[in-house]
Design an enzyme around this catalytic site. Structure first.
Site, short mmCIF file in Angstrom:
data_model
loop_
_atom_site.label_atom_id
_atom_site.label_comp_id
_atom_site.label_asym_id
_atom_site.label_seq_id
_atom_site.Cartn_x
_atom_site.Cartn_y
_atom_site.Cartn_z
N CYS A 32 0.81 -1.21 0.00
CA CYS A 32 0.00 0.00 0.00
C CYS A 32 0.85 1.27 0.00
O CYS A 32 0.37 2.32 -0.42
CB CYS A 32 -0.98 -0.01 1.16
SG CYS A 32 -0.23 -0.13 2.78
N TYR A 33 2.09 1.18 0.42
CA TYR A 33 2.95 2.37 0.43
C TYR A 33 3.23 2.88 -0.97
O TYR A 33 3.66 4.03 -1.14
CB TYR A 33 4.26 2.08 1.17
CG TYR A 33 5.16 1.08 0.48
CD1 TYR A 33 6.12 1.50 -0.42
CD2 TYR A 33 5.06 -0.29 0.74
CE1 TYR A 33 6.95 0.59 -1.06
CE2 TYR A 33 5.87 -1.20 0.12
CZ TYR A 33 6.82 -0.76 -0.78
OH TYR A 33 7.64 -1.67 -1.42
#
Length: 104
Positions: free
Chosen positions: A53-54
């Site tokens: 998700c980063y």
């Protein structure tokens, strides 16, 4: 497959060294209006080791101030570990945005 699962499947495909915008992930998951839903899904990410998700940032390349897995500094650290350069916490989207077929 539910909405969050569709979003997670898209995020899993973002290659190392690239980022995608919330809107880009939303469009690829099936609805370009889901950008905010993408944020909710990433905040609830059940497997941050497999769902990177980063690698999702704003359309301007800004990192999340509410990055749930260690805060903004951790998101920056993870992006830099992927080889992505940031200037004042902003990714150059022209250089690092994942090239995908747009569904607009």
């Amino acid at each position: 497959m539910n909405t969050y699962d569709r979003i997670y499947e898209v995020v899993k495909q973002i290659p190392r060294g690239c980022v995608a915008s919330y809107g880009q992930v939303a469009a690829l998951a099936g609805n370009r209006r889901w950008a905010r839903v993408v944020g909710y899904a990433l905040h609830a990410n059940p497997d941050s080791d497999r769902i990177p998700c980063y690698r999702v940032v704003t359309k301007e390349g800004r990192v999340s101030k509410a990055f749930v897995f260690g805060g903004v500094n951790e998101q920056i650290r993870l992006l830099e570990a992927d080889g992505i350069e940031l200037e004042d916490g902003v990714v150059d989207m022209e250089k690092y945005q994942w090239e995908t077929p747009w569904i607009w």
